[in-house]
Design an enzyme around this catalytic site. Sequence first.
Site, mmCIF file in Angstrom:
data_model
loop_
_atom_site.group_PDB
_atom_site.id
_atom_site.type_symbol
_atom_site.label_atom_id
_atom_site.label_comp_id
_atom_site.label_asym_id
_atom_site.label_seq_id
_atom_site.Cartn_x
_atom_site.Cartn_y
_atom_site.Cartn_z
ATOM 1 N N ARG A 251 0.564 10.288 0.834
ATOM 2 C CA ARG A 251 0.820 11.217 1.936
ATOM 3 C C ARG A 251 2.009 12.121 1.690
ATOM 4 O O ARG A 251 2.334 12.957 2.537
ATOM 5 C CB ARG A 251 1.080 10.432 3.238
ATOM 6 C CG ARG A 251 -0.136 9.691 3.708
ATOM 7 C CD ARG A 251 0.106 8.969 5.010
ATOM 8 N NE ARG A 251 -0.937 7.978 5.194
ATOM 9 C CZ ARG A 251 -0.986 7.099 6.162
ATOM 10 N NH1 ARG A 251 -0.039 7.070 7.075
ATOM 11 N NH2 ARG A 251 -1.969 6.233 6.242
ATOM 12 N N LYS B 66 -11.325 -1.733 5.593
ATOM 13 C CA LYS B 66 -10.185 -1.512 6.489
ATOM 14 C C LYS B 66 -10.756 -1.062 7.828
ATOM 15 O O LYS B 66 -11.565 -0.133 7.874
ATOM 16 C CB LYS B 66 -9.288 -0.435 5.873
ATOM 17 C CG LYS B 66 -8.254 0.173 6.809
ATOM 18 C CD LYS B 66 -7.212 0.936 5.994
ATOM 19 C CE LYS B 66 -6.345 1.821 6.857
ATOM 20 N NZ LYS B 66 -5.074 2.166 6.213
ATOM 21 N N GLU C 40 0.860 -1.191 0.000
ATOM 22 C CA GLU C 40 0.000 0.000 0.000
ATOM 23 C C GLU C 40 0.891 1.233 0.000
ATOM 24 O O GLU C 40 1.571 1.519 0.987
ATOM 25 C CB GLU C 40 -0.915 -0.001 1.242
ATOM 26 C CG GLU C 40 -1.698 1.301 1.371
ATOM 27 C CD GLU C 40 -2.477 1.424 2.687
ATOM 28 O OE1 GLU C 40 -2.725 0.396 3.357
ATOM 29 O OE2 GLU C 40 -2.821 2.562 3.041
HETATM 30 C C1 3PG Z 1 -2.514 3.437 8.191
HETATM 31 O O1 3PG Z 1 -2.780 4.362 7.484
HETATM 32 O O2 3PG Z 1 -2.966 2.314 7.947
HETATM 33 C C2 3PG Z 1 -1.713 3.670 9.417
HETATM 34 O O3 3PG Z 1 -0.964 4.823 9.331
HETATM 35 C C3 3PG Z 1 -0.836 2.542 9.781
HETATM 36 O O4 3PG Z 1 -0.855 2.485 11.142
HETATM 37 P P1 3PG Z 1 0.439 2.061 11.933
HETATM 38 O O5 3PG Z 1 1.486 3.088 11.622
HETATM 39 O O6 3PG Z 1 0.035 2.053 13.381
HETATM 40 O O7 3PG Z 1 0.861 0.700 11.447
#
Ligand code: 3PG
Length: 216
Positions: free
Chosen positions: A51, A135, A47
Site C-alpha cells: 500500500r 481471507k 503481512e
Molecule cells: C486489511 O487489509 O486486512 C485491513 O486493512 C485490516 O483491517 P483493520 O485495520 O480493521 O484491522
Amino acid sequence: MTATTRQEQLAAIFKSATVIPVLTIDRLEDAVPLARALVAGGVRVLEVTLRTPVAADAAKAMITEVPEAIVGIGTILDADDLARARALGAKFGISPGATPELLKAAAASELPFAPGIATASELMQALAAGFDLVKFFPAEQAGGIKALRALAGPFPNILICPTGGIGEANAATWLAEPNVVAVGGSWLCPAADIRSGNWAGITAMCARTLKSLKPA
Ligand code: 3PG
C-alpha cells in the site's frame, strides 16, 4: 509443487500464526525494527501490504534481515503483484478480494495464496480455483461472526482468516469459531507506534495478545 502441497503449506503458516498483523510501512527504515519487535513479542507471521511506495523494499529487508519472521505480502490486487511477491521471496500472498485473472495466476503459481471473499459467490469462485483457505474481508463490516457461520453451512470445509474490524477485544471470539485458522488486523502495530518507533510497546502488545489468546 502440487496444489495440495501449496494449500497445506498455507494452512500450516496460518495455523501457526494465531494472529497476523497487517502492516502498512511508510518508511523503509522502520521495516527491520518493526519485524524484530513483532517477532520478539511472539508474532512471526507478518503481512506486509503493498500500500506504500516502500512496501516491496520493506518486505525484502524483513525477509533478508529477520529470518525468524514468516513474511507474506498483502493487498495483492493483480497477477503482477503476485509475481512481485514471489520474486521477493515472500512465504505467502493474501488479498482483500480476487478477480478471475488473479485466481488464475495464483492457481498457476507456487506461492501459497489466500484470496479475499465476503460473499458465497466469491467463495465459490475461490473454491473453484482451488483455494480453500480464504481471507474474510472486511469481516466485522460484512456481517461478522453471524455471516461467517452462515457461510460455513454450505461450505463446511473452508478455512478462514477474518480481517477487518478485529482487535484485542474480539480476536478470541473469532478464533473460537471452528473454521477460523487465524485472525488478521492492524491493531497489533498502530501507525502512531510505528511512527514514533515504539518498538517495545509493539512487542508488549503482541506478547499480551498472544498470552490472552493462547493461555499457557
Ligand atoms: C486489511 O487489509 O486486512 C485491513 O486493512 C485490516 O483491517 P483493520 O485495520 O480493521 O484491522
